[in-house]
Design a protein around this motif. Structure first.
Motif, short mmCIF file in Angstrom:
data_model
loop_
_atom_site.label_atom_id
_atom_site.label_comp_id
_atom_site.label_asym_id
_atom_site.label_seq_id
_atom_site.Cartn_x
_atom_site.Cartn_y
_atom_site.Cartn_z
N ALA A 1 0.85 -1.20 0.00
CA ALA A 1 0.00 0.00 0.00
C ALA A 1 0.88 1.25 0.00
CB ALA A 1 -0.93 -0.01 1.20
N ASP B 1 1.10 4.34 -2.76
CA ASP B 1 0.97 5.73 -2.32
C ASP B 1 2.19 6.53 -2.79
OD1 ASP B 1 -0.24 7.94 -0.89
OD2 ASP B 1 1.23 7.60 0.70
N ASP C 1 -6.23 8.79 -2.68
CA ASP C 1 -6.67 8.02 -1.52
C ASP C 1 -6.07 6.62 -1.63
OD1 ASP C 1 -8.02 6.58 0.43
OD2 ASP C 1 -10.02 7.03 -0.34
N ALA D 1 -6.67 3.88 -0.09
CA ALA D 1 -7.68 2.82 -0.15
C ALA D 1 -8.25 2.69 -1.57
CB ALA D 1 -8.80 3.08 0.85
N GLU D 2 -8.39 3.79 -2.25
CA GLU D 2 -8.90 3.76 -3.63
C GLU D 2 -7.82 3.27 -4.59
OE1 GLU D 2 -11.84 4.00 -6.48
OE2 GLU D 2 -12.04 4.20 -4.32
N ALA E 1 -8.04 -0.46 -4.24
CA ALA E 1 -9.42 -0.90 -3.96
C ALA E 1 -9.70 -2.32 -4.43
CB ALA E 1 -10.42 0.07 -4.59
#
Length: 96
Positions: free
Chosen positions: A70, A74, A86, A88-89, A92
């Motif tokens: 993750a 990012d 984001d 999380a997006e 996803a």
């Protein structure tokens, strides 16, 4: 992950290739945040496909690997000018 004996190097190497390939695709220039999400979610699906290789090697995509992956996504988003992305997006489509 290379330093973690639980994670087999040959599978980690394949996982490392995913964000590197993402960078190559992004180098062409995503036309906005929505396009970046399409690229990162496709790359996440590539990482999902490594689960079987981790399991075959007696491992899994565990918490540290999830967090590092993750963070890699990012980092790529920020490096290519999307600090508002984001996380999380970005990931996803993850199955881990």
């Amino acid at each position: 992950m290379y330093e973690d004996g639980y994670c087999p190097d040959h599978v980690v190497h394949r996982g490392r290739a995913v964000p590197l390939a993402l960078c190559e695709r992004e180098r062409a220039g995503a036309a906005g945040l929505a396009a970046l999400y399409v690229l990162t979610q496709a790359a996440t699906e590539e990482f999902n496909d490594l689960e079987a290789a981790f399991e075959a090697a007696g491992s899994e995509i565990e918490t540290v690997a999830r967090d590092e992956t993750a963070g890699d996504f990012d980092f790529v988003a920020r490096a290519y000018g999307f600090p508002e992305a984001d996380v999380a997006e970005l990931i996803a489509t993850r199955e881990w």
